[in-house]
Design an enzyme around this catalytic site. Sequence first.
Site, PDB file in Angstrom:
ATOM      1  N   GLY A  45      -6.663 119.689 -71.182  1.00  0.00           N
ATOM      2  CA  GLY A  45      -7.017 119.428 -72.526  1.00  0.00           C
ATOM      3  C   GLY A  45      -6.242 118.253 -73.339  1.00  0.00           C
ATOM      4  O   GLY A  45      -6.497 117.923 -74.318  1.00  0.00           O
ATOM      5  N   GLU A 101       1.197 117.810 -75.926  1.00  0.00           N
ATOM      6  CA  GLU A 101       0.260 119.074 -75.716  1.00  0.00           C
ATOM      7  C   GLU A 101      -0.805 118.854 -76.695  1.00  0.00           C
ATOM      8  O   GLU A 101      -0.643 118.380 -77.941  1.00  0.00           O
ATOM      9  CB  GLU A 101       1.198 120.354 -76.334  1.00  0.00           C
ATOM     10  CG  GLU A 101       1.441 121.186 -75.356  1.00  0.00           C
ATOM     11  CD  GLU A 101       0.503 122.203 -74.477  1.00  0.00           C
ATOM     12  OE1 GLU A 101      -0.745 121.461 -74.428  1.00  0.00           O
ATOM     13  OE2 GLU A 101       0.581 123.172 -74.313  1.00  0.00           O
ATOM     14  N   ASP A 102      -2.139 119.383 -76.453  1.00  0.00           N
ATOM     15  CA  ASP A 102      -3.175 119.324 -76.882  1.00  0.00           C
ATOM     16  C   ASP A 102      -3.181 120.358 -78.247  1.00  0.00           C
ATOM     17  O   ASP A 102      -3.267 119.730 -79.485  1.00  0.00           O
ATOM     18  CB  ASP A 102      -4.474 119.625 -76.178  1.00  0.00           C
ATOM     19  CG  ASP A 102      -4.225 121.060 -75.473  1.00  0.00           C
ATOM     20  OD1 ASP A 102      -3.294 121.672 -75.452  1.00  0.00           O
ATOM     21  OD2 ASP A 102      -5.124 121.399 -74.748  1.00  0.00           O
ATOM     22  N   ASP A 105      -0.752 127.445 -79.610  1.00  0.00           N
ATOM     23  CA  ASP A 105      -1.418 128.591 -80.343  1.00  0.00           C
ATOM     24  C   ASP A 105      -0.542 129.682 -80.407  1.00  0.00           C
ATOM     25  O   ASP A 105       0.533 129.837 -80.943  1.00  0.00           O
ATOM     26  CB  ASP A 105      -2.720 128.911 -79.633  1.00  0.00           C
ATOM     27  CG  ASP A 105      -3.742 130.227 -80.413  1.00  0.00           C
ATOM     28  OD1 ASP A 105      -3.124 130.404 -81.399  1.00  0.00           O
ATOM     29  OD2 ASP A 105      -4.590 130.630 -79.287  1.00  0.00           O
ATOM     30  N   PHE A 154     -11.170 128.438 -83.825  1.00  0.00           N
ATOM     31  CA  PHE A 154     -11.000 127.637 -82.554  1.00  0.00           C
ATOM     32  C   PHE A 154     -11.758 126.547 -82.524  1.00  0.00           C
ATOM     33  O   PHE A 154     -12.810 126.356 -83.376  1.00  0.00           O
ATOM     34  CB  PHE A 154     -12.123 128.838 -81.649  1.00  0.00           C
ATOM     35  CG  PHE A 154     -12.099 128.385 -80.111  1.00  0.00           C
ATOM     36  CD1 PHE A 154     -10.628 128.909 -79.408  1.00  0.00           C
ATOM     37  CD2 PHE A 154     -12.716 127.596 -79.557  1.00  0.00           C
ATOM     38  CE1 PHE A 154     -10.792 128.400 -77.926  1.00  0.00           C
ATOM     39  CE2 PHE A 154     -12.762 127.152 -78.298  1.00  0.00           C
ATOM     40  CZ  PHE A 154     -11.645 127.685 -77.525  1.00  0.00           C
ATOM     41  N   ARG A 167     -15.106 118.642 -74.376  1.00  0.00           N
ATOM     42  CA  ARG A 167     -13.938 118.139 -74.123  1.00  0.00           C
ATOM     43  C   ARG A 167     -14.258 116.527 -74.847  1.00  0.00           C
ATOM     44  O   ARG A 167     -13.175 116.068 -75.151  1.00  0.00           O
ATOM     45  CB  ARG A 167     -13.521 117.968 -72.812  1.00  0.00           C
ATOM     46  CG  ARG A 167     -13.074 119.470 -72.207  1.00  0.00           C
ATOM     47  CD  ARG A 167     -12.197 119.093 -70.972  1.00  0.00           C
ATOM     48  NE  ARG A 167     -11.775 120.249 -70.335  1.00  0.00           N
ATOM     49  CZ  ARG A 167     -10.907 121.160 -70.479  1.00  0.00           C
ATOM     50  NH1 ARG A 167     -10.153 121.041 -71.413  1.00  0.00           N
ATOM     51  NH2 ARG A 167     -10.555 122.377 -69.735  1.00  0.00           N
TER      52      ARG A 167
HETATM   53  P1  IMP Z   1      -1.458 129.079 -76.192  1.00  0.00           P
HETATM   54  O1  IMP Z   1      -0.768 129.568 -74.992  1.00  0.00           O
HETATM   55  O2  IMP Z   1      -1.737 130.507 -76.835  1.00  0.00           O
HETATM   56  O3  IMP Z   1      -0.303 128.379 -77.245  1.00  0.00           O
HETATM   57  O4  IMP Z   1      -2.669 128.326 -75.754  1.00  0.00           O
HETATM   58  C1  IMP Z   1      -2.534 126.995 -75.629  1.00  0.00           C
HETATM   59  C2  IMP Z   1      -3.662 126.639 -74.697  1.00  0.00           C
HETATM   60  O5  IMP Z   1      -4.851 127.474 -74.971  1.00  0.00           O
HETATM   61  C3  IMP Z   1      -4.088 125.174 -75.256  1.00  0.00           C
HETATM   62  O6  IMP Z   1      -3.134 124.332 -74.410  1.00  0.00           O
HETATM   63  C4  IMP Z   1      -5.425 125.057 -74.742  1.00  0.00           C
HETATM   64  O7  IMP Z   1      -5.542 124.855 -73.663  1.00  0.00           O
HETATM   65  C5  IMP Z   1      -5.903 126.564 -75.358  1.00  0.00           C
HETATM   66  N1  IMP Z   1      -6.369 126.861 -76.781  1.00  0.00           N
HETATM   67  C6  IMP Z   1      -5.626 127.480 -77.629  1.00  0.00           C
HETATM   68  N2  IMP Z   1      -6.272 127.330 -78.897  1.00  0.00           N
HETATM   69  C7  IMP Z   1      -7.543 126.782 -78.548  1.00  0.00           C
HETATM   70  C8  IMP Z   1      -8.753 126.036 -79.413  1.00  0.00           C
HETATM   71  O8  IMP Z   1      -8.825 126.269 -80.747  1.00  0.00           O
HETATM   72  N3  IMP Z   1      -9.584 125.388 -78.811  1.00  0.00           N
HETATM   73  C9  IMP Z   1      -9.699 125.291 -77.330  1.00  0.00           C
HETATM   74  N4  IMP Z   1      -8.288 125.506 -76.527  1.00  0.00           N
HETATM   75  C10 IMP Z   1      -7.345 126.128 -77.295  1.00  0.00           C
HETATM   76 MG    MG Z   2      -4.229 123.131 -72.648  1.00  0.00          MG
END
Ligand code: IMP
Ligand code: MG
Length: 178
Positions: A45, A101-102, A105, A154, A167
């Site tokens: 990502g 970080e991409d 969330d 999303f 991607r």
């Molecule tokens: P977290 O652990 O919930 O903070 O999620 C982080 C990871 O979930 C990111 O590094 C992404 O790989 C994936 N992710 C979270 N939200 C999105 C989104 O809106 N689109 C695509 N990938 C997401």
């Molecule tokens: Mg990621």
Amino acid sequence: MEKSNGIGRTIISKERLRKRVIDLGRDISEDYKGLHPVVLSVLRGGMYFLCDLTRAISIPIHVDTLSIGRYSEEGQNSSGAVKITKDLDISITGKHVLIAEDIVDTGLTLAYITKILKNHDPKSLHVCALLNNTAHRLINLPLKYVGFDIPDMFVVGYGLDYKEDYRHIEYIAEYKLP
Ligand code: IMP
Ligand code: MG
């Protein structure tokens, strides 16, 4: 880019991404002057962001990547727990480390990565998140730099995927989950 089913409106255009990443690179270059930081990202990502961000940084840096896998993808649980599937190649012990970080969330992924990286005793550890979606935040970690705060949706593109698709789209688009 040919539009596919599920791809919704453009949230952040290619041009806005480009400008913001250049600003972030400039800020990082000022803040980390003389510190020779390691800028790292999580594959896959973060790969486009890492490439563009590091090229916008004008001070000496080291660049590295790691990969993680989600236990939930193997059907073991759905806690969001992750494991390292490709470790860093360079040592971060005693180094100033910046995670690019991409998207943040829930914050679970970042919490996990931060914990692992701290075990390597970096001199400092900070985060530069391109996208910040706070709607489902479970763990609040400080984000030193944020590219864009986004509403609860999303998104795909610029490294972010839906089931490994999209991607390589050059902008951030809303994706309507089926
Ligand atoms: P977290 O652990 O919930 O903070 O999620 C982080 C990871 O979930 C990111 O590094 C992404 O790989 C994936 N992710 C979270 N939200 C999105 C989104 O809106 N689109 C695509 N990938 C997401
Ligand atoms: Mg990621």
